[in-house]
Scaffold this motif. Structure first.
Motif, short mmCIF file in Angstrom:
data_model
loop_
_atom_site.label_atom_id
_atom_site.label_comp_id
_atom_site.label_asym_id
_atom_site.label_seq_id
_atom_site.Cartn_x
_atom_site.Cartn_y
_atom_site.Cartn_z
N TYR A 61 0.85 -1.19 0.00
CA TYR A 61 0.00 0.00 0.00
C TYR A 61 0.88 1.24 0.00
N ASP A 62 0.26 2.38 -0.22
CA ASP A 62 0.99 3.65 -0.29
C ASP A 62 0.28 4.71 0.53
N TYR A 63 1.08 5.53 1.19
CA TYR A 63 0.57 6.66 1.96
C TYR A 63 0.91 7.96 1.23
N ALA A 64 0.06 8.96 1.42
CA ALA A 64 0.28 10.23 0.74
C ALA A 64 0.00 11.41 1.66
N PRO A 65 0.85 11.60 2.70
CA PRO A 65 0.66 12.77 3.56
C PRO A 65 1.06 14.07 2.88
N LYS A 66 1.84 13.97 1.79
CA LYS A 66 2.27 15.13 1.01
C LYS A 66 3.01 16.15 1.88
N ILE A 67 3.90 15.64 2.73
CA ILE A 67 4.74 16.50 3.56
C ILE A 67 6.11 16.66 2.92
N GLN A 69 7.18 16.44 -0.40
CA GLN A 69 6.66 16.32 -1.75
C GLN A 69 7.72 16.07 -2.81
N THR A 70 8.98 16.45 -2.53
CA THR A 70 10.04 16.29 -3.52
C THR A 70 10.61 14.87 -3.54
N GLN A 71 10.28 14.07 -2.52
CA GLN A 71 10.81 12.71 -2.43
C GLN A 71 9.67 11.75 -2.12
N PRO A 72 9.06 11.18 -3.15
CA PRO A 72 7.86 10.34 -2.97
C PRO A 72 8.04 9.18 -2.00
N PHE A 73 9.19 8.48 -2.08
CA PHE A 73 9.38 7.34 -1.19
C PHE A 73 9.42 7.79 0.27
N ASP A 74 10.12 8.88 0.55
CA ASP A 74 10.22 9.37 1.92
C ASP A 74 8.88 9.88 2.42
N ASP A 75 8.10 10.46 1.53
CA ASP A 75 6.75 10.91 1.92
C ASP A 75 5.88 9.71 2.26
N ASN A 76 5.98 8.66 1.45
CA ASN A 76 5.26 7.42 1.69
C ASN A 76 5.68 6.82 3.03
N LEU A 77 6.99 6.81 3.27
CA LEU A 77 7.53 6.26 4.52
C LEU A 77 7.07 7.08 5.72
N LEU A 78 7.01 8.39 5.57
CA LEU A 78 6.55 9.23 6.67
C LEU A 78 5.10 8.91 7.02
N GLY A 79 4.28 8.69 6.01
CA GLY A 79 2.90 8.30 6.27
C GLY A 79 2.83 6.99 7.02
N LYS A 80 3.72 6.06 6.67
CA LYS A 80 3.77 4.78 7.37
C LYS A 80 4.17 4.97 8.83
N VAL A 81 5.07 5.91 9.08
CA VAL A 81 5.50 6.17 10.46
C VAL A 81 4.33 6.65 11.31
N PHE A 82 3.51 7.55 10.75
CA PHE A 82 2.30 8.00 11.47
C PHE A 82 1.43 6.79 11.84
N SER A 83 1.23 5.90 10.87
CA SER A 83 0.40 4.72 11.09
C SER A 83 1.03 3.78 12.11
N GLN A 84 2.32 3.57 11.98
CA GLN A 84 3.03 2.66 12.88
C GLN A 84 2.98 3.15 14.32
N LEU A 85 3.19 4.44 14.53
CA LEU A 85 3.15 4.99 15.89
C LEU A 85 1.76 4.84 16.49
N SER A 86 0.74 5.01 15.67
CA SER A 86 -0.64 4.89 16.15
C SER A 86 -0.97 3.45 16.53
N VAL A 87 -0.67 2.51 15.65
CA VAL A 87 -0.98 1.10 15.91
C VAL A 87 -0.22 0.60 17.13
N SER A 88 1.05 0.98 17.26
CA SER A 88 1.85 0.53 18.40
C SER A 88 1.33 1.12 19.71
N ALA A 89 0.84 2.36 19.67
CA ALA A 89 0.26 2.96 20.86
C ALA A 89 -0.99 2.21 21.31
N THR A 90 -1.81 1.79 20.35
CA THR A 90 -3.01 1.03 20.69
C THR A 90 -2.64 -0.36 21.21
#
Length: 287
Positions: A61-67, A69-90
């Protein structure tokens, strides 16, 4: 183009909920240091044993936080980090408060609903992955976190302690210091001989994490003298230099950036080991 209100805001809301969730857990539990250390371990376990394969290597899957924007893979990875932190907190919430299966199921379904919302908003997309897989994976993850946490409270075995620290080091090192250096533009990974530069970057950063974390854990837990510690650190600098000059694995803007990168990552790793060992003090000794 400004994507803040269309994309970024949803990830920030998710992050805000994560912060509130973590605050609630740490305020309500008496074992704050232990719980926070376990949170880092959960983040690392999720990445090492699940996300590395499902998200990073198979592009599920792919995330698109658009933070970034010049580096698509890093933007995708950043979106995953948001998700990962949330799931681990739960998962930590389930473990600390020993929530029953009803709540594990309910929370897993809520994440599936959030996933559908993100799909509808266009800030997240599936490749081969499907939403029905989410609650199944999360039920297993939440139940596993609860069971493992309860076992640790009875008195962790040495192997479990070292495993907890090793996995906890991953988010503290790869998702922070290594990522910062890559984004700086002064350090990167040479992928000219590899068909997929993204997978190459993942493999090399994982290799570097292992190459630094294991020696730092050894010199810390074996309580080596400063002479031996210095020898190991000098050897790591030497390996980094070979990876830079001879093996063509690492790229730096110049030799000064090689020295900065090598020194900062080694020191960061050592003190990360020290910090996690401190946080993972025996629960009975905490108040």
């Amino acid at each position: 183009m400004n994507y803040f209100w269309s994309n970024t805001i949803w990830y920030l809301v998710l992050d805000a909920v994560t912060i509130l969730e973590m605050t609630f857990i740490l305020v309500r539990t008496k074992r704050r240091k232990f719980a926070f250390a376990f949170y880092l371990t959960l983040c690392g376990m999720e990445v090492l044993f699940f996300e590395t394969v499902v998200f990073l290597l198979t592009r599920a899957y792919d995330y698109a936080p658009k933070i970034i924007q010049t580096q698509p893979f890093d933007d995708n990875l950043l979106g995953k980090v948001f998700s990962q932190l949330s799931v681990s907190a739960t998962a930590l919430l389930v473990a600390v408060f020993r929530l029953k299966f009803f709540w594990i199921l309910t929370l897993s379904v809520i994440y599936a609903l959030i996933e559908n919302l993100f799909l509808a908003l266009g800030v997240y997309s599936h490749n081969w992955y499907r939403t029905w897989m989410t609650p199944i994976a999360l039920i297993a993850f939440f139940w596993g976190a609860k069971t493992y946490y309860a076992a640790l409270l009875k008195g962790p075995k040495p192997f479990a302690h070292y495993l907890n620290i090793f996995t906890g080091l991953f988010p503290m090192f790869v998702l922070t210091i290594l990522w910062v250096f890559s984004l700086s533009g002064y350090q990167n990974y040479i992928a000219s001989a590899f068909p997929d530069p993204v997978i190459y970057r993942i493999l090399i950063s994982t290799w570097y994490f292992i190459a630094v974390s294991i020696p730092m854990m050894l010199i810390y837990f074996l309580k080596l003298t400063w002479r031996w510690k210095a020898a190991v650190i000098i050897a790591l600098h030497g390996v980094n230099y070979l990876a830079y000059k001879k093996w063509n694995l690492l790229w730096f803007k110049d030799e000064w950036w090689y020295l900065i990168f090598s020194t900062v990552t080694i020191v960061w790793m050592y003190f990360s080991v020290l910090l996690l060992d401190y946080l993972y003090a025996k629960p009975k000794q905490q108040h």
